[in-house]
Design an enzyme around this catalytic site. Structure first.
Site, PDB file in Angstrom:
ATOM      1  N   PRO A   1       0.791  -1.234   0.000  1.00 29.12           N
ATOM      2  CA  PRO A   1       0.000   0.000   0.000  1.00 29.12           C
ATOM      3  C   PRO A   1       0.821   1.280   0.000  1.00 29.12           C
ATOM      4  CG  PRO A   1      -0.098  -1.103   2.133  1.00 29.12           C
ATOM      5  CD  PRO A   1       0.546  -2.060   1.181  1.00 29.12           C
ATOM      6  N   ASN A   2       0.326   2.207  -0.793  1.00 26.77           N
ATOM      7  CA  ASN A   2       0.844   3.579  -0.892  1.00 26.77           C
ATOM      8  C   ASN A   2       2.175   3.701  -1.634  1.00 26.77           C
ATOM      9  OD1 ASN A   2      -1.319   4.934   0.521  1.00 26.77           O
ATOM     10  ND2 ASN A   2      -0.563   3.923   2.357  1.00 26.77           N
TER      11      ASN A   2
ATOM     12  N   HIS B   1       3.910  -4.503   9.129  1.00 27.48           N
ATOM     13  CA  HIS B   1       3.853  -4.391  10.585  1.00 27.48           C
ATOM     14  C   HIS B   1       2.536  -4.886  11.185  1.00 27.48           C
ATOM     15  CE1 HIS B   1       7.222  -1.885   9.519  1.00 27.48           C
ATOM     16  NE2 HIS B   1       6.439  -1.033   8.889  1.00 27.48           N
TER      17      HIS B   1
ATOM     18  N   LEU C   1      12.524   0.683   1.656  1.00 26.64           N
ATOM     19  CA  LEU C   1      13.304   1.842   1.225  1.00 26.64           C
ATOM     20  C   LEU C   1      13.975   2.504   2.420  1.00 26.64           C
ATOM     21  CD1 LEU C   1      10.385   3.014  -0.961  1.00 26.64           C
ATOM     22  CD2 LEU C   1      12.640   2.582  -1.916  1.00 26.64           C
ATOM     23  N   SER C   2      13.201   2.711   3.468  1.00 23.43           N
ATOM     24  CA  SER C   2      13.714   3.387   4.665  1.00 23.43           C
ATOM     25  C   SER C   2      14.275   2.357   5.639  1.00 23.43           C
ATOM     26  CB  SER C   2      12.581   4.174   5.332  1.00 23.43           C
ATOM     27  OG  SER C   2      11.544   3.299   5.746  1.00 23.43           O
TER      28      SER C   2
ATOM     29  N   ASP D   1       1.416 -15.794   6.982  1.00 22.40           N
ATOM     30  CA  ASP D   1       0.982 -17.166   6.683  1.00 22.40           C
ATOM     31  C   ASP D   1       1.219 -17.513   5.217  1.00 22.40           C
ATOM     32  OD1 ASP D   1       0.237 -17.561   9.286  1.00 22.40           O
ATOM     33  OD2 ASP D   1      -1.890 -17.193   8.962  1.00 22.40           O
TER      34      ASP D   1
ATOM     35  N   ARG E   1       7.257   0.427  13.718  1.00 23.38           N
ATOM     36  CA  ARG E   1       7.820  -0.100  12.451  1.00 23.38           C
ATOM     37  C   ARG E   1       8.956  -1.085  12.714  1.00 23.38           C
ATOM     38  NH1 ARG E   1       5.560   3.400   8.422  1.00 23.38           N
ATOM     39  NH2 ARG E   1       5.200   5.444   9.321  1.00 23.38           N
TER      40      ARG E   1
ATOM     41  N   ASN F   1       8.102  -5.680  -0.741  1.00 25.35           N
ATOM     42  CA  ASN F   1       7.993  -4.510   0.126  1.00 25.35           C
ATOM     43  C   ASN F   1       6.509  -4.394   0.442  1.00 25.35           C
ATOM     44  OD1 ASN F   1       7.825  -2.097   1.440  1.00 25.35           O
ATOM     45  ND2 ASN F   1       9.089  -0.946  -0.014  1.00 25.35           N
TER      46      ASN F   1
ATOM     47  N   ARG G   1       5.479  12.447  -2.634  1.00 22.36           N
ATOM     48  CA  ARG G   1       5.423  13.028  -1.286  1.00 22.36           C
ATOM     49  C   ARG G   1       6.501  12.408  -0.400  1.00 22.36           C
ATOM     50  NH1 ARG G   1      -0.683  11.785  -0.611  1.00 22.36           N
ATOM     51  NH2 ARG G   1      -1.178  12.517  -2.695  1.00 22.36           N
TER      52      ARG G   1
ATOM     53  N   ARG H   1      13.132   4.378  12.718  1.00 24.73           N
ATOM     54  CA  ARG H   1      11.863   5.099  12.679  1.00 24.73           C
ATOM     55  C   ARG H   1      11.015   4.766  13.918  1.00 24.73           C
ATOM     56  NH1 ARG H   1       9.265   4.787   6.946  1.00 24.73           N
ATOM     57  NH2 ARG H   1       8.148   6.560   7.822  1.00 24.73           N
TER      58      ARG H   1
HETATM   59  O1  CA2 Z   1      10.469   1.958   3.895  1.00 25.78           O
HETATM   60  C1  CA2 Z   1       9.638   1.269   3.284  1.00 25.78           C
HETATM   61  O2  CA2 Z   1       9.829   0.816   2.164  1.00 25.78           O
HETATM   62  C2  CA2 Z   1       8.272   1.020   3.927  1.00 25.78           C
HETATM   63  O3  CA2 Z   1       7.866  -0.299   3.583  1.00 25.78           O
HETATM   64  C3  CA2 Z   1       7.328   2.034   3.325  1.00 25.78           C
HETATM   65  C4  CA2 Z   1       5.935   2.005   3.938  1.00 25.78           C
HETATM   66  C5  CA2 Z   1       6.011   2.070   5.471  1.00 25.78           C
HETATM   67  O4  CA2 Z   1       4.721   1.924   6.029  1.00 25.78           O
HETATM   68  C6  CA2 Z   1       6.939   1.000   6.033  1.00 25.78           C
HETATM   69  O5  CA2 Z   1       7.012   1.156   7.436  1.00 25.78           O
HETATM   70  C7  CA2 Z   1       8.319   1.124   5.443  1.00 25.78           C
HETATM   71  C8  CA2 Z   1       5.112   3.199   3.468  1.00 25.78           C
HETATM   72  C9  CA2 Z   1       5.008   3.330   1.985  1.00 25.78           C
HETATM   73  C10 CA2 Z   1       4.301   4.628   1.690  1.00 25.78           C
HETATM   74  O6  CA2 Z   1       5.051   5.322   0.749  1.00 25.78           O
HETATM   75  C11 CA2 Z   1       4.734   6.627   0.523  1.00 25.78           C
HETATM   76  C12 CA2 Z   1       5.517   7.266  -0.404  1.00 25.78           C
HETATM   77  C13 CA2 Z   1       5.273   8.578  -0.697  1.00 25.78           C
HETATM   78  C14 CA2 Z   1       4.249   9.257  -0.056  1.00 25.78           C
HETATM   79  C15 CA2 Z   1       3.482   8.616   0.878  1.00 25.78           C
HETATM   80  C16 CA2 Z   1       3.716   7.287   1.161  1.00 25.78           C
END
Ligand code: CA2
Length: 148
Positions: A11-12, A81, A102-103, A88, A112, A75, A19, A108
């Protein structure tokens, strides 16, 4: 026939590059897909790159990777989380699974720091931004060639 590496994004992640560049960088998911496709091609692999905002669809795709894939990069975004369903599904696989973020999730927020995906993944790459996908492909390649 060439081996297929599934690269699944949760998601996202479709918002990448639009952003929060200070956390996730300026690279878009399309850019990452192109880089993965090129790296797979150079190594003789087929790349199946997908993104969904739906947990159920991710579960179905993980199952699909288990049938037709040689390895899985995932990813799972925020479902990392929260999702026992993803855990499963990944547990049922018999192929290398590389978790990518990515992060650096450990620098964080506390929530997370726990990953359901990690409980079943072969290994984790996080904190290297978009480059992490290429590192994860190389990790999958090492697993596939037995060079671990
Ligand atoms: O660091 C990562 O790749 C994450 O999987 C990214 C997820 C976050 O919930 C994980 O804790 C770490 C969030 C992806 C959302 O990405 C966005 C990118 C631009 C703007 C808003 C959200």
């Amino acid at each position: 026939m060439s081996q297929t590496i599934f690269i699944l994004n949760g998601p996202n992640l479709n918002l990448l590059g639009t952003r929060e560049p200070e956390i996730y960088g300026a690279t878009t998911l399309k850019d990452i897909e192109a880089e993965c496709a090129s790296h797979c091609k150079s190594n003789g692999w087929t790349c199946d790159f997908r993104q969904t905002n739906s947990e159920g669809e991710l579960v179905s795709w993980i199952q699909e990777a288990g049938v037709g894939g040689a390895a899985l990069l995932i990813n799972a975004g925020a479902y990392t989380h929260t999702s026992v369903a993803l855990l499963d599904a990944i547990k049922s696989l018999d192929i290398p699974v590389i978790e990518v973020h990515l992060s650096n999730i450990f620098r964080r927020e506390e929530f997370r720091h726990h990953s359901y995906v990690s409980l079943a993944a072969t290994g984790v790459i996080c904190g290297f931004g978009a480059t992490g996908y290429r590192l994860a492909l190389d990790a999958a390649g090492s697993q596939l060639s037995g060079n671990v």
